[in-house]
Design an enzyme around this catalytic site. Structure first.
Site, mmCIF file in Angstrom:
data_model
loop_
_atom_site.group_PDB
_atom_site.id
_atom_site.type_symbol
_atom_site.label_atom_id
_atom_site.label_comp_id
_atom_site.label_asym_id
_atom_site.label_seq_id
_atom_site.Cartn_x
_atom_site.Cartn_y
_atom_site.Cartn_z
ATOM 1 N N GLU A 56 -1.902 -9.324 0.592
ATOM 2 C CA GLU A 56 -3.287 -9.185 0.820
ATOM 3 C C GLU A 56 -4.472 -9.541 -0.688
ATOM 4 O OE1 GLU A 56 -4.584 -5.661 2.434
ATOM 5 O OE2 GLU A 56 -3.179 -6.307 4.530
ATOM 6 N N GLU A 75 3.026 -5.950 7.608
ATOM 7 C CA GLU A 75 2.801 -4.708 7.758
ATOM 8 C C GLU A 75 2.075 -4.626 9.065
ATOM 9 O OE1 GLU A 75 -0.204 -2.960 4.425
ATOM 10 O OE2 GLU A 75 0.871 -4.069 3.540
HETATM 11 C C1 FCB Z 1 -2.792 -3.008 3.579
HETATM 12 C C2 FCB Z 1 -2.840 -2.596 2.398
HETATM 13 C C3 FCB Z 1 -1.622 -1.380 2.428
HETATM 14 C C4 FCB Z 1 -2.024 0.105 3.178
HETATM 15 C C5 FCB Z 1 -2.306 -0.844 4.105
HETATM 16 C C6 FCB Z 1 -2.932 0.541 5.057
HETATM 17 O O1 FCB Z 1 -4.170 -3.300 3.316
HETATM 18 O O2 FCB Z 1 -1.606 -3.441 2.173
HETATM 19 O O3 FCB Z 1 -1.442 -1.228 0.769
HETATM 20 O O4 FCB Z 1 -3.003 0.685 2.619
HETATM 21 O O5 FCB Z 1 -3.751 -1.486 4.049
#
Ligand code: FCB
Length: 468
Positions: A167, A372
């Site tokens: 990110e 994620e």
């Molecule tokens: C993302 C991050 C991760 C976590 C999630 C909830 O932005 O990559 O580390 O904090 O959100």
């Protein structure tokens, strides 16, 4: 009632974590402070004054955590390497003790048949590099390439799948724009410069990895592609979507995947910078072939032209009087409809479906991996010691159904990593937000798999999402 959905046979099922959020052992074996250590120790930055000093104590409990993953039947584990553990000052040779920790972790994963997927950078920049200017400066990209080479030299024989950055939008725009992430600067030009040098760092790191990984090694980057929707069908709202899409997504996918910055982005930000920090040859270096694109998705983003309609809320990225969106004062952010998680983020699996379909159409030859997806809820252990989290199961079910549908409709999605294996340090929210499928009792470090861990375990083992 929904029927069961079967995923492709070789679909990868995993969980994800990040070094600063779980490791603890902040001053052990030569590790030096990262920007997150500094930020967390600054009063008022992190809720409750929480820090990652101990976190989930994974640095000491890694064997137990791998055993847990094996019990849960996970096929893969996405984790990040702490740069300040491997190369404490951000320059010079690697610290063997730091590398040994990851070697042991990876060997244990491999012994249990779990595929390691390593991220080089999940936000813990060595503080010394920030002191030298941080991501707004070009030298940071050069340092990152050296670190990538050290990591690949040490671990490339056992880790075949690598992600450069997690990110970069958050690193650039929350770290240097709104200041709700480390290092907490609030300068829109610094944020744009950071975005470029993160892009450059990615390109240089992919080169360093390719030079070192054996044949078959895979390189990727993880982006939190924002799925941006207009509040109304007014053309002014469509323009707000375009502007935020450029600042959130195309500022990275443009150079990384197409070798150029989008014209509209350069125009929108022209009052702030002429982008002269982009040097000849940078775009060619950034535009490296990738084996897949990592996609993080939690919730959609709803925008309108400011003042056009209704309320004006936060963009879901924390509260700051400084915007993370340079030159976008005319855009208003709205709370999307629907139930929310403990983060206040709307639950909307259609955003994930639409996002995957868009990526499949924009980049048809690039496989996708969800690196994620998950949700925070206010979980607690009941009197029987069990943690029941039906909200998380419903969230996962909905989003996995969306992934399945996107695959059926042509998106080449190869895997899914749930965020997160364990409850952990949720950045500016400290330990107040629990994203884990495994509950962590922080005072003792005890791990308790939640109901969702057992549910996900069944899905991962069988490759079948059961009907509702
Ligand atoms: C993302 C991050 C991760 C976590 C999630 C909830 O932005 O990559 O580390 O904090 O959100």
């Amino acid at each position: 009632m929904d029927g069961a959905r079967t995923f492709p046979r070789d679909f990868l099922w995993g969980s994800a974590t990040a070094s600063y959020q779980i490791e603890g052992a902040a001053a052990e074996d030569g590790r030096t402070p990262s920007i997150w250590d500094t930020y967390a120790r600054t009063p008022g930055r992190v809720r409750n004054g929480d820090t990652g000093d101990i976190a989930t104590d994974h640095y000491h409990r890694w064997r137990e955590d791998v055993a847990l993953m094996a019990d849960l039947g996970l096929g893969a584990y996405r984790f990040s390497l702490a740069w300040p553990r491997i190369q404490p000052t951000g320059r010079g040779p690697a610290v063997q003790k730091g590398l040994d920790f990851y070697r042991r972790l990876v060997d244990e994963l491999l012994a249990k048949g779990i595929k390691p997927v390593a991220t080089l950078y999940h936000w813990d920049l060595p503080q010394e590099i920030e002191d030298g200017g941080g991501w707004p400066e070009r030298v940071t990209a050069e340092r990152f390439a050296e670190y990538a080479a050290l990591a690949a030299d040490a671990l490339g024989d056992r880790v075949t799948t690598w992600t450069t950055l997690n990110e970069p939008w958050c690193s650039a725009f929350l770290g240097y724009g709104s200041g709700v992430h480390a290092p907490g600067r609030t300068d829109p030009v610094a944020a744009l410069r950071a975005a470029h040098h993160l892009n450059l760092a990615h390109g240089m790191a992919v080169e360093a990895l390719r030079d070192r990984l054996p044949t078959g090694g895979q390189c990727s980057v993880t982006l939190n592609i924002h799925h941006v929707r207009p509040l109304t069908d007014d053309p002014a709202d469509a323009d707000a979507v375009r502007r935020i899409d450029a600042l959130a997504n195309r500022v990275f996918t443009g150079p990384m995947l197409q070798g150029e910055y989008p014209e509209d982005l350069l125009k929108d930000t022209a009052t702030l910078t002429d982008w002269s920090f982009v040097r000849d040859g940078d775009l060619r270096q950034i535009n490296q072939p990738l084996d897949f694109l990592g996609v993080n998705y939690y919730t959609p983003t709803l925008v309108s032209e400011a003042g056009s309609t209704g309320s004006h809320t936060s963009d879901g990225h924390g509260n700051s009087s400084h915007s993370p969106w340079p030159a976008a004062d005319k855009v208003a952010f709205h709370q999307p409809p629907g139930d929310t998680t403990a983060m206040g983020w709307a639950v909307d699996p259609t955003g994930l479906y639409d996002l995957l379909r868009r990526l499949a159409s924009d980049f048809p030859r690039l496989p996708l991996v969800i690196t994620e997806n998950g949700a925070a809820f206010d979980d607690y252990a009941g009197p029987d010691g069990q943690v029941n989290d039906p909200g998380r199961i419903a969230y996962l079910r909905g989003h996995l159904a969306a992934v399945h549908q996107a695959i059926a409709d042509g998106a080449d999605v190869r895997g899914y990593f749930l965020w997160s294996l364990l409850d952990n340090f949720e950045w500016a929210h400290g330990y107040s937000k629990r994203f884990g499928t495994v509950y962590v009792d922080y005072p003792t470090g005890t791990r308790i798999p939640k109901a969702s861990a057992r549910w996900y375990s069944e899905v991962a083992r069988t490759g079948v999402l059961p009907g509702a």
